[in-house]
Design an enzyme around this catalytic site. Structure first.
Site: not given
Length: 437
Positions: A148, A382
């Site tokens: 993070h 994708d």
């Protein structure tokens, strides 16, 4: 179900021309330094046809040439300041197999079993880790972990979309905006500390409550709750009754208000106790001039709506929604500028302040944290298999009171919330979950 690791290696960036120097580094900004110093994991599931592991790996190698930070390491500059070393050491890439079909393994519950679908989050030098798990039916699980300190959820989701484009041989568009993070957020001269930041983004070390940090993990259950589009419409209408601005509250504000009241009631807290919710606010749209959406790094502060337990529970839903709306609105350009001034003033160092964003705590009670992924394009990943992700969820984070909210994989406007609670409080939460005032 058994998951077996087949291979583990480092994947490095592939550059179209001469590779850049590996002695460069990126100083952390004040927003990087104040966020969670930890790895975060997400998990995807794809049904066949799915791309080969080599296709996904090549796409990863290609996208790392545009997102060099992920292939680097955390370190220090010559003056001892925290930086991201652009040394191109690479990201961890794990291949694994499961001895069953995806249908038999579904539905995936938010339990410790999820930990087998991504590399460990602890003691890890790599800033990104990937695990591809193949099922006997040809389905693919992608476990993805990131540190993070390098980037927030907004920037990370942009990276995931770019990874998919690279895997399909398409141009990465838009490209990430890389800047000198330390000098991009310049303090004003003279500085204007117009808001309180001690006890908000920063605290002194001796304020850690070690007494609540280590309960038995078996005492905490992550409960997944599904809110239909129809229920959310009713909830929003209920929350917006009597709105001060005569405008409806957002679905997010209404749902967080509902969950705040539900969890507080289920915990059985003393009515005189104060509870607050920690809500992330994206600074890209709050700062003036606006920071481009493609900025790569952390740019988040937090709103902290708070109330007495008794008042929160007894008063109607719109009371909580109004608190949330008003506190989020306060985290505006002026607040972000005040934070930048404070964080650069030297006070943090001289007073030995530390971030309040602390993943070391296992219990947030009487408070909550809500991490909303509703506006992130996680479902746009994708790799070229011909269909969107069949399933997406956060990893297993059994931190009592740390909620994740995300779009349901059904894709019909419904929302899933992952709510970690003490086991003794789960039934009370379930009983009131779909009740409206």
């Amino acid at each position: 179900m058994n998951v077996r690791v087949e291979s583990s290696r480092l994947v490095k960036a592939s550059y179209p021309g001469h590779p850049p120097r590996t002695t460069l580094y990126v100083p952390l900004s004040v927003f990087d330094k104040v966020t969670y110093n930890t790895h975060i994991a997400v998990i995807y599931a794809f049904r066949p046809p799915t791309p080969s592991n080599s296709t996904v790996e090549k796409g990863l190698s290609r996208v790392l040439s545009e997102y060099r930070e992920w292939a680097g390491r955390l370190g220090k500059d010559p003056e001892g300041n925290p930086v991201i070393l652009l040394n191109d050491e690479g990201v961890r890439f794990v291949e694994a197999s499961a001895d069953t079909t995806l249908d038999k393994a579904m539905p995936f519950k938010p339990t410790a079993a999820l930990l087998s679908f991504h590399p460990s989050l602890h003691g890890v030098a790599e800033l990104v880790q990937v695990q591809l798990t193949r099922f006997t039916c040809g389905s693919l699980m992608v476990g993805f972990t990131t540190h993070h300190l390098v980037a927030d959820g907004h920037a990370t989701s942009n990276f995931l979309v770019a990874w998919g484009l690279a895997s399909r041989g398409l141009a990465i568009d838009p490209l990430p905006l890389h800047v000198d993070r330390a000098s991009f957020f310049v303090p004003r001269s003279p500085p204007r500390l117009e808001f309180k930041h001690r006890g908000v983004e920063f605290m002194t070390k001796n304020k850690f409550d070690k007494g609540k940090d280590n309960p038995l993990k078996d005492d905490i259950v992550v409960h997944r709750v599904h809110f239909t589009k129809e229920f959310l419409h009713k909830l929003k209408a209920q929350a917006s009754l009597g709105s001060k601005s005569n405008k409806p509250y957002t679905t997010f504000e209404s749902l967080v208000a509902h969950l705040w009241r539900l969890v507080t009631k289920a915990r059985g807290l003393d009515g005189c106790e104060t509870t607050h919710v920690r809500i992330s606010v994206n600074g890209r749209t709050r700062l003036s001039p606006r920071v481009p959406n493609d900025y790569f790094g952390n740019l988040v502060l937090w709103a902290f709506p708070r109330a007495k337990v008794a008042e929160l529970i007894v008063r109607p839903l719109q009371f909580a929604a109004e608190l949330i709306h008003d506190e989020v609105a306060k985290v505006n350009d002026g607040y972000f500028r005040s934070f930048i001034d404070f964080a650069n003033s030297g006070v943090v160092e001289s007073e030995n302040l530390v971030p309040t964003a602390d993943m070391g705590k296992s219990v947030l009670c009487p408070n909550l944290e809500v991490d909303s992924w509703l506006r992130f394009p996680f479902y746009d990943l994708d790799f070229g298999g011909g269909s969107p992700p069949y399933y997406f969820m956060p990893g297993y984070f059994p931190v009592e009171g740390m909620l994740f909210i995300l779009e349901s994989p059904i894709g019909d406007g419904s929302i899933d919330a992952f709510v970690p609670l003490f086991r003794r409080n789960v039934d009370a939460f379930k009983n009131d979950c779909y009740a409206l005032d």
